[in-house]
Motif scaffolding. Structure first.
Motif, mmCIF file in Angstrom:
data_model
loop_
_atom_site.group_PDB
_atom_site.id
_atom_site.type_symbol
_atom_site.label_atom_id
_atom_site.label_comp_id
_atom_site.label_asym_id
_atom_site.label_seq_id
_atom_site.Cartn_x
_atom_site.Cartn_y
_atom_site.Cartn_z
ATOM 1 N N HIS A 16 -1.278 -16.265 0.313
ATOM 2 C CA HIS A 16 -2.099 -17.053 -0.601
ATOM 3 C C HIS A 16 -1.941 -16.500 -2.011
ATOM 4 O O HIS A 16 -1.518 -15.344 -2.204
ATOM 5 N N GLN A 17 -2.293 -17.301 -2.995
ATOM 6 C CA GLN A 17 -2.120 -16.888 -4.392
ATOM 7 C C GLN A 17 -2.891 -15.607 -4.701
ATOM 8 O O GLN A 17 -2.489 -14.830 -5.563
ATOM 9 N N GLU A 18 -3.997 -15.365 -3.980
ATOM 10 C CA GLU A 18 -4.783 -14.146 -4.199
ATOM 11 C C GLU A 18 -3.976 -12.889 -3.900
ATOM 12 O O GLU A 18 -4.270 -11.805 -4.437
ATOM 13 N N ASP A 19 -2.962 -12.988 -3.051
ATOM 14 C CA ASP A 19 -2.163 -11.817 -2.670
ATOM 15 C C ASP A 19 -1.320 -11.298 -3.827
ATOM 16 O O ASP A 19 -1.066 -10.096 -3.912
ATOM 17 N N ASP A 30 5.297 -8.963 -1.452
ATOM 18 C CA ASP A 30 6.322 -7.988 -1.052
ATOM 19 C C ASP A 30 5.850 -7.142 0.136
ATOM 20 O O ASP A 30 6.617 -6.853 1.059
ATOM 21 N N LYS A 31 4.585 -6.765 0.104
ATOM 22 C CA LYS A 31 4.011 -5.991 1.206
ATOM 23 C C LYS A 31 3.995 -6.817 2.492
ATOM 24 O O LYS A 31 4.289 -6.314 3.583
ATOM 25 N N LEU A 32 3.679 -8.103 2.341
ATOM 26 C CA LEU A 32 3.615 -8.993 3.496
ATOM 27 C C LEU A 32 4.996 -9.231 4.093
ATOM 28 O O LEU A 32 5.155 -9.278 5.319
ATOM 29 N N ILE A 33 5.997 -9.356 3.249
ATOM 30 C CA ILE A 33 7.376 -9.532 3.725
ATOM 31 C C ILE A 33 7.803 -8.326 4.546
ATOM 32 O O ILE A 33 8.435 -8.460 5.600
ATOM 33 N N GLU A 34 7.447 -7.156 4.072
ATOM 34 C CA GLU A 34 7.803 -5.928 4.787
ATOM 35 C C GLU A 34 7.075 -5.849 6.134
ATOM 36 O O GLU A 34 7.644 -5.411 7.138
#
Length: 294
Positions: A144-147, A153-157
């Motif tokens: 979400h835009q809040e991220d 990048d953290k979520l992709i990892e």
């Protein structure tokens, strides 16, 4: 990839949490399904834990090439039951999702409790990590835009399956950003799967063909927009071809309904036949823009 040797995006037909609706898409030859856990959990909460969970998810999963279970959070936060929900309530919702998966034995993919907009990014990570640790099913994490950029990048990892909310990007005026965002994710992690939430637009389906999945409720539009009777009258003309077509649909859906001891009215049969007709038309369209849907 969600299926062996996948080479293009697969559109999941959403809104199949009722058995007759799933039987409609199944009759239409739809191979990819998305249902929401929302009504099942809400029923459990309303009946003070005395309600038993349905077996519908397994019927869907066993008769689809791939199934996604939505967390129901959008309806809970912004839909029919919108309203501020605190951390305690959302934790209860998360544990009921886990209970639902464990009790039903559902083995398909499911969407996380993406509560960034309500509890903030840090709390969303706590929910995310808890689910990954305690549930074996494949998990879709939602950006979400809040991220923000660092959060992405953290979520992709962290993730192997990320969802992008197309309605959200549309609302904030960044729908055209979808391709660049999806491309950025793929370049950072080529083997990652990407789901486009609520994406049925021809241009996006074609541009983002390298993504793995999307979902659509467009096949339900005759019901949602109150035109199913008008379509029925149009098809139920003296046009013998149309009459034969609808009759064939009615016989097919009736066979499936009988298998599950579901008795419906003649009008309901006609309505289901129209939904099958709509689903078949949309499958052809999605194959034109997104590629093979088998």
């Amino acid at each position: 990839m969600i299926v062996h040797n996948q080479s293009n995006l697969k559109v999941h037909f959403a809104g199949v949490e009722t058995l007759p609706h799933f039987l409609c898409t199944n009759t239409a030859g739809i191979n990819y399904s998305l249902f929401t856990v929302f009504p099942f959990i809400l029923n459990k909460i309303k009946k003070n834990s005395n309600a038993t969970f349905t077996n519908i998810p397994n019927i869907i999963n066993n008769n689809s090439n791939h199934t996604i279970m939505d967390s129901g959070l959008f309806s809970l936060m912004f839909g029919a039951y919108k309203g501020q929900k605190d951390k305690k309530f959302l934790e209860k919702w998360m544990h009921l999702i886990i209970e639902f998966i464990n009790i039903t034995g559902y083995q398909g993919t499911y969407v996380e409790v993406d509560c960034q907009k309500v509890l903030g990014v840090d709390e969303a990570w706590n929910f995310r990590e808890y689910l990954k640790k305690n549930v074996n099913n494949r998990l879709i994490n939602v950006f979400h835009q809040e991220d923000g950029q660092k959060g992405l990048d953290k979520l992709i990892e962290f993730s192997d399956y990320i969802a992008l909310s197309i309605p959200e990007l549309r609302i904030i005026g960044k729908k055209d950003y979808t391709y660049r965002l999806a491309n950025y994710i793929k370049n950072k992690k080529p083997n990652i799967d990407i789901h486009l939430l609520g994406c049925t637009e021809n241009k996006l389906l074609k541009e983002c063909n390298f993504c793995s999945t999307s979902d659509s409720t467009s096949w339900l539009s005759p019901v949602r927009y109150g035109v199913i009777d008008a379509i029925g009258k149009k098809l139920r003309t003296r046009n013998l071809k149309n009459d034969i077509l609808i009759s064939q649909y009615e016989e097919k859906i009736k066979t499936f309904l009988n298998l599950y001891n579901l008795n419906v009215t003649d009008k309901a049969l006609l309505n289901y036949s129209i939904l099958i007709y709509q689903a078949e038309l949309l499958k052809i369209k999605y194959e034109q823009y997104a590629g093979n849907q088998d």
